[in-house]
Write an enzyme that holds these catalytic residues in place. Structure first.
Site, PDB file in Angstrom:
ATOM      1  N   HIS A 112       4.852  10.980  15.362  1.00  0.00           N
ATOM      2  CA  HIS A 112       4.554  12.233  14.658  1.00  0.00           C
ATOM      3  C   HIS A 112       4.382  13.426  15.618  1.00  0.00           C
ATOM      4  CE1 HIS A 112       4.179   9.550  11.399  1.00  0.00           C
ATOM      5  NE2 HIS A 112       2.885   9.321  11.442  1.00  0.00           N
ATOM      6  N   GLY A 171       8.640  15.700   7.268  1.00  0.00           N
ATOM      7  CA  GLY A 171       8.805  16.185   5.901  1.00  0.00           C
ATOM      8  C   GLY A 171       7.685  17.119   5.476  1.00  0.00           C
ATOM      9  N   GLU A 228      -8.432  12.366  11.976  1.00  0.00           N
ATOM     10  CA  GLU A 228      -8.782  11.832  10.645  1.00  0.00           C
ATOM     11  C   GLU A 228     -10.268  11.561  10.620  1.00  0.00           C
ATOM     12  OE1 GLU A 228      -4.788   9.628   8.895  1.00  0.00           O
ATOM     13  OE2 GLU A 228      -6.198   8.436  10.042  1.00  0.00           O
ATOM     14  N   ASP A 247       0.811  -1.209   0.000  1.00  0.00           N
ATOM     15  CA  ASP A 247       0.000   0.000   0.000  1.00  0.00           C
ATOM     16  C   ASP A 247       0.860   1.281   0.000  1.00  0.00           C
ATOM     17  OD1 ASP A 247      -2.568   1.364   0.566  1.00  0.00           O
ATOM     18  OD2 ASP A 247      -1.622   1.828   2.491  1.00  0.00           O
ATOM     19  N   ARG A 255     -16.691  14.254  17.674  1.00  0.00           N
ATOM     20  CA  ARG A 255     -15.486  14.981  18.101  1.00  0.00           C
ATOM     21  C   ARG A 255     -14.644  14.184  19.088  1.00  0.00           C
ATOM     22  NH1 ARG A 255     -15.120  20.513  17.231  1.00  0.00           N
ATOM     23  NH2 ARG A 255     -16.807  21.329  15.957  1.00  0.00           N
ATOM     24  N   ARG A 294       7.682 -10.341  -2.638  1.00  0.00           N
ATOM     25  CA  ARG A 294       7.524 -11.774  -2.964  1.00  0.00           C
ATOM     26  C   ARG A 294       6.578 -11.978  -4.145  1.00  0.00           C
ATOM     27  NH1 ARG A 294       5.394 -13.615   2.731  1.00  0.00           N
ATOM     28  NH2 ARG A 294       4.015 -11.960   2.032  1.00  0.00           N
TER      29      ARG A 294
HETATM   30  N1  LIG Z   1       0.345   2.247   4.438  1.00  0.00           N
HETATM   31  C1  LIG Z   1       0.529   3.371   5.091  1.00  0.00           C
HETATM   32  O1  LIG Z   1      -0.205   4.344   4.956  1.00  0.00           O
HETATM   33  C2  LIG Z   1       1.678   3.493   6.039  1.00  0.00           C
HETATM   34  C3  LIG Z   1       2.541   2.435   6.243  1.00  0.00           C
HETATM   35  N2  LIG Z   1       3.608   2.585   7.083  1.00  0.00           N
HETATM   36  C4  LIG Z   1       4.560   1.494   7.297  1.00  0.00           C
HETATM   37  O2  LIG Z   1       5.179   1.196   6.056  1.00  0.00           O
HETATM   38  C5  LIG Z   1       5.420  -0.193   5.918  1.00  0.00           C
HETATM   39  C6  LIG Z   1       4.695  -0.690   4.685  1.00  0.00           C
HETATM   40  O3  LIG Z   1       3.335  -0.392   4.789  1.00  0.00           O
HETATM   41  P1  LIG Z   1       2.238  -1.043   3.835  1.00  0.00           P
HETATM   42  O4  LIG Z   1       2.644  -0.892   2.413  1.00  0.00           O
HETATM   43  O5  LIG Z   1       0.942  -0.513   4.274  1.00  0.00           O
HETATM   44  O6  LIG Z   1       2.360  -2.555   4.254  1.00  0.00           O
HETATM   45  P2  LIG Z   1       1.742  -3.821   3.573  1.00  0.00           P
HETATM   46  O7  LIG Z   1       1.045  -4.588   4.630  1.00  0.00           O
HETATM   47  O8  LIG Z   1       0.973  -3.476   2.348  1.00  0.00           O
HETATM   48  O9  LIG Z   1       3.049  -4.648   3.228  1.00  0.00           O
HETATM   49  C7  LIG Z   1       3.940  -4.315   2.181  1.00  0.00           C
HETATM   50  C8  LIG Z   1       4.355  -5.585   1.473  1.00  0.00           C
HETATM   51  O10 LIG Z   1       5.063  -6.419   2.377  1.00  0.00           O
HETATM   52  C9  LIG Z   1       4.751  -7.788   2.120  1.00  0.00           C
HETATM   53  N3  LIG Z   1       4.216  -8.385   3.343  1.00  0.00           N
HETATM   54  C10 LIG Z   1       3.099  -8.045   3.994  1.00  0.00           C
HETATM   55  N4  LIG Z   1       2.931  -8.802   5.087  1.00  0.00           N
HETATM   56  C11 LIG Z   1       3.964  -9.668   5.116  1.00  0.00           C
HETATM   57  C12 LIG Z   1       4.364 -10.695   5.999  1.00  0.00           C
HETATM   58  N5  LIG Z   1       3.660 -10.987   7.084  1.00  0.00           N
HETATM   59  N6  LIG Z   1       5.491 -11.364   5.710  1.00  0.00           N
HETATM   60  C13 LIG Z   1       6.211 -11.067   4.645  1.00  0.00           C
HETATM   61  N7  LIG Z   1       5.883 -10.085   3.759  1.00  0.00           N
HETATM   62  C14 LIG Z   1       4.774  -9.402   4.000  1.00  0.00           C
HETATM   63  C15 LIG Z   1       3.725  -7.801   1.020  1.00  0.00           C
HETATM   64  O11 LIG Z   1       4.408  -8.016  -0.218  1.00  0.00           O
HETATM   65  P3  LIG Z   1       4.607  -9.452  -0.872  1.00  0.00           P
HETATM   66  O12 LIG Z   1       3.558 -10.365  -0.338  1.00  0.00           O
HETATM   67  O13 LIG Z   1       4.479  -9.212  -2.321  1.00  0.00           O
HETATM   68  O14 LIG Z   1       5.966  -9.846  -0.463  1.00  0.00           O
HETATM   69  C16 LIG Z   1       3.172  -6.409   1.015  1.00  0.00           C
HETATM   70  O15 LIG Z   1       2.743  -5.988  -0.261  1.00  0.00           O
HETATM   71  C17 LIG Z   1       4.932  -0.812   7.207  1.00  0.00           C
HETATM   72  O16 LIG Z   1       6.013  -0.908   8.084  1.00  0.00           O
HETATM   73  C18 LIG Z   1       3.917   0.194   7.726  1.00  0.00           C
HETATM   74  O17 LIG Z   1       3.774   0.135   9.104  1.00  0.00           O
HETATM   75  C19 LIG Z   1       3.863   3.767   7.714  1.00  0.00           C
HETATM   76  C20 LIG Z   1       3.036   4.852   7.540  1.00  0.00           C
HETATM   77  C21 LIG Z   1       1.856   4.783   6.742  1.00  0.00           C
HETATM   78  O1  LIG Z   2       1.860   7.251   9.896  1.00  0.00           O
HETATM   79  C1  LIG Z   2       0.665   7.327   9.729  1.00  0.00           C
HETATM   80  O2  LIG Z   2       0.181   8.440   9.152  1.00  0.00           O
HETATM   81  C2  LIG Z   2      -1.091   8.434   8.527  1.00  0.00           C
HETATM   82  C3  LIG Z   2      -1.485   9.885   8.371  1.00  0.00           C
HETATM   83  O3  LIG Z   2      -0.579  10.518   7.513  1.00  0.00           O
HETATM   84  P1  LIG Z   2      -1.040  11.808   6.691  1.00  0.00           P
HETATM   85  O4  LIG Z   2       0.202  12.290   6.077  1.00  0.00           O
HETATM   86  O5  LIG Z   2      -2.062  11.346   5.703  1.00  0.00           O
HETATM   87  O6  LIG Z   2      -1.631  12.740   7.668  1.00  0.00           O
HETATM   88  C4  LIG Z   2      -2.115   7.680   9.340  1.00  0.00           C
HETATM   89  O7  LIG Z   2      -3.306   7.555   8.593  1.00  0.00           O
HETATM   90  C5  LIG Z   2      -1.583   6.307   9.661  1.00  0.00           C
HETATM   91  O8  LIG Z   2      -2.485   5.643  10.525  1.00  0.00           O
HETATM   92  C6  LIG Z   2      -0.245   6.373  10.320  1.00  0.00           C
HETATM   93  O9  LIG Z   2       0.314   5.070  10.387  1.00  0.00           O
END
Ligand SMILES: NC(=O)C1=CN([C@@H]2O[C@H](COP(=O)(O)OP(=O)(O)OC[C@H]3O[C@@H](n4cnc5c(N)ncnc54)[C@H](OP(=O)(O)O)[C@@H]3O)[C@@H](O)[C@H]2O)C=CC1
Ligand SMILES: O=C1O[C@H](COP(=O)(O)O)[C@@H](O)[C@H](O)[C@H]1O
Length: 598
Positions: free
Chosen positions: A347, A288, A323, A122, A575, A152
């Site tokens: 944050h 940032g 949010e 994501d 709220r 993967r």
């Molecule tokens: N999404 C967001 O808005 C935010 C995310 N983060 C952090 O960024 C990082 C990535 O977030 P996000 O993209 O949402 O994460 P995802 O859960 O979408 O994971 C990213 C990729 O990692 C692989 N993956 C997921 N779970 C597992 C598992 N259990 N074991 C091995 N591989 C796995 C998958 O790829 P594949 O199966 O193809 O290997 C997946 O597409 C995380 O640490 C998250 O906490 C921080 C701030 C905001």
């Molecule tokens: O790190 C995170 O931030 C988002 C909010 O980020 P923003 O830049 O859209 O304000 C939050 O939704 C998420 O839960 C958190 O992991």
């Protein structure tokens, strides 16, 4: 203490090199700077190439290597050029491009390879690839760069390109050649499928990267956009199998950096088995954001603010995040962390540290981070009575039913994880003694916003009490830094209503960014990625900062979990729980976001 000699770097320069060596020691690191010294006066604008190499003094690994090109215009003196004692010239800034001093690694001999680990996820789709494209569009990426997605999932290059192309956008104020630029960018994006714990798979990636690098100096940036339980595996395999052998290698690590002090320390220890601290870029994307970057400028470059910035004039500070949507799609992650770890410990606390720190010695990363750590270490760890917790429940409005937190399939029905928290924090130092710093963070609330509110004290012996009435709070000044959406900085002041009488009114002096600047504000990830490529650590979290941050929250988090504290339920779209108001009242504070001020 190890230092560089010119011989260490001789492979990059021929014996007839026109560069001179200028060692500068700062904060335990050696910075070696090669600056081409030539006839600066001959032409009005000329490029000076330099290569910066930093070395950790405690071990001999090269931890960073940077190519810098500087436009030096001696007439305009746009770029600071220092004359060193040995007579050589030192210039550490680079070519100005789109108001940012962008790196110019345009020299043919170096390249940057960016690998997004977890590219199928994501965050990669939503933020990282779009930010990289925006940098490319703005001409901020080096001439030679390659982007690899790694995960993967099985995917061909074309499939990755198709997926990410859906989320790439062009700047609103500059749409020229957008689709052309997008195509060029996508051609430089590739995908490699592999396991996160496979040395072999990362070695395959290394081989592909080398093909693209084509013998140039290889600089490698690895972005870990994966769940934290696989960080160490990925770092181990990447560092052993896919590190650069002749340039820099650095790793951006996404949050969460652990769940508490112990797990965070274990994560840092694990990362440091394979990386130096200087190679670890812990990202907090709030740092940032434009208005968070502006905080120090506001304070330290305006005489009208800095003298007021203390307990003497400030009554309380509020850091508010809300949010208007729930955990949608991320319930599985969220339930293990909760809002305190998700938003407050990182944050909001980072913003607080920047807000409250003393004036740093300079704008250098280490000077700023030193001051932030001092603030964090001066704070009292939170206790249960300092917080109010909430969780959103289902609510029907206008015929639409909004889900409760536990309706999320990835969340257990009996989950007590807070989706809302308010907290009162105190900094026990001379500047801030007794000033409550209130934080409030919640999901599924009535609005989406992030802001800092600074409520000033009442004017002593107020001459205009009679005109103001009994509610002196109404007349106190309030400075609001609206981080998002619709960035603004406004100050609430009292003024006289024009006319023959003496009636007081409350108005706002407003710096509204959209009205003041036509340029679109860049996304936080753009700034942070560019900083990482530039080797600029100012906006990334150092390990001692992280330790200090966890020390404040860990006892509270443990108590909440051990005592199984039930959060107060609040309707989706409201709220938040009333407990937040009781907490504020105990600190003699009124939340500033209740009125309609803009
Ligand atoms: N999404 C967001 O808005 C935010 C995310 N983060 C952090 O960024 C990082 C990535 O977030 P996000 O993209 O949402 O994460 P995802 O859960 O979408 O994971 C990213 C990729 O990692 C692989 N993956 C997921 N779970 C597992 C598992 N259990 N074991 C091995 N591989 C796995 C998958 O790829 P594949 O199966 O193809 O290997 C997946 O597409 C995380 O640490 C998250 O906490 C921080 C701030 C905001
Ligand atoms: O790190 C995170 O931030 C988002 C909010 O980020 P923003 O830049 O859209 O304000 C939050 O939704 C998420 O839960 C958190 O992991």
């Amino acid at each position: 203490m190890a230092a560089f000699s010119s011989a260490d770097c001789s492979s990059y320069y021929s014996s007839s090199s026109p560069y001179t060596l200028a060692p500068v020691s700062r904060n335990g690191h050696y910075r070696i700077q090669f600056v081409k010294v030539s006839s600066l006066t001959n032409c009005p604008s000329q490029k000076v190439f330099s290569r910066l190499q930093t070395q950790n003094t405690s071990n001999s690994n090269v931890v960073g290597m940077r190519d810098v090109a500087t436009i030096i215009n001696p007439a305009e003196r746009k770029t600071p050029v220092e004359k060193l004692r040995d007579g050589s010239l030192s210039a550490t800034f680079s070519e100005e491009r789109n108001d940012r001093l962008c790196f110019d690694s345009r020299k043919d001999e170096s390249t940057v390879s960016i690998t997004v680990v977890g590219a199928s996820g994501d965050l990669a789709k939503k933020k990282i690839f779009p930010a990289l494209f925006a940098l490319y569009y703005e001409d901020c990426l080096p001439k030679h760069f390659t982007i690899y997605g790694y995960a993967r999932s099985k995917m061909a290059d074309e499939e990755l390109r198709k997926t990410i192309s859906k989320t790439l956008t062009c700047r609103i104020d500059k749409r020229e050649n957008c689709s052309e630029k997008m195509e060029q960018f996508l051609k430089r994006c590739f995908y490699h499928s592999g396991q996160y714990d496979s040395l072999e798979n990362f070695a395959e990636l290394d081989k592909k990267l080398k093909e693209h690098e084509a013998g140039r100096i290889s600089n490698r940036l690895l972005y870990l956009s994966i769940p934290p339980n696989i960080f160490i595996d990925a770092v181990r395999c990447a560092s052993l199998s896919a590190s650069s052998t002749n340039g820099w290698t650095l790793v951006i690590v996404e949050k969460p950096f652990g769940r508490d002090s112990e797990s965070s320390a274990a994560l840092t220890r694990g990362l440091k088995q394979y990386l130096n601290e200087d190679q670890i870029f812990r990202i907090d994307h709030y740092l940032g954001k434009e208005l968070v970057e502006n905080l120090s400028v506001l304070r330290f470059s305006n005489l009208v603010f800095e003298p007021l910035w203390s307990r003497q004039y400030i009554r309380n500070v509020q850091l508010i995040f809300s949010e208007d949507f729930g955990t949608e799609g991320r319930g599985g992650y969220f339930d293990n962390y909760g809002i305190i770890r998700d938003i407050m410990q990182n944050h909001l606390l980072q913003i607080l540290a920047l807000f409250a720190m003393e004036t740093p010695v300079s704008c250098d990363a280490e000077d700023i981070r030193n001051e932030k750590v001092k603030v964090l270490r001066s704070m009292r760890p939170l206790r249960l009575e300092d917080v109010a917790l909430g969780q959103y429940k289902s609510h029907t409005k206008g015929g639409i039913t909004y889900p409760s937190y536990t309706d999320d399939k990835a969340v257990p029905n009996d989950s007590l994880t807070p989706t809302f928290a308010a907290a009162a924090l105190f900094i026990d130092n001379a500047r801030w003694d007794g000033v409550p710093f209130l934080m409030k963070a919640g999901k599924a609330l009535h609005t989406r916003r992030a802001e800092i509110r600074v409520q000033f004290r009442h004017v002593p012996g107020n001459l205009y009490n009679r005109n103001i009435g009994t509610d002196l709070d109404q007349a106190a000044n309030e400075l609001v830094i609206k981080i998002q959406p619709d960035e603004a900085i406004y100050l609430k002041i009292n003024n006289k209503v024009p006319g023959l009488g003496m009636r007081l009114d409350r108005s706002t002096l407003n710096l509204h960014y959209a009205a003041r600047y036509s340029k679109e504000i860049p996304d936080a990830y753009e700034r942070l990625l560019l900083d990482a490529i530039d080797g600029e650590r100012r906006l990334f979290i150092r390990s001692d900062e992280l330790d200090a941050a966890w020390a404040l929250f860990t006892p509270l988090l443990k108590e909440i979990e051990e005592k199984k504290i039930t959060p107060e339920y609040y309707p989706y779209g409201s709220r938040g729980p009333v407990g937040a108001h009781y907490l504020a009242a105990r600190c003699n504070v009124r939340w500033g976001d209740l009125g309609l001020d803009l």
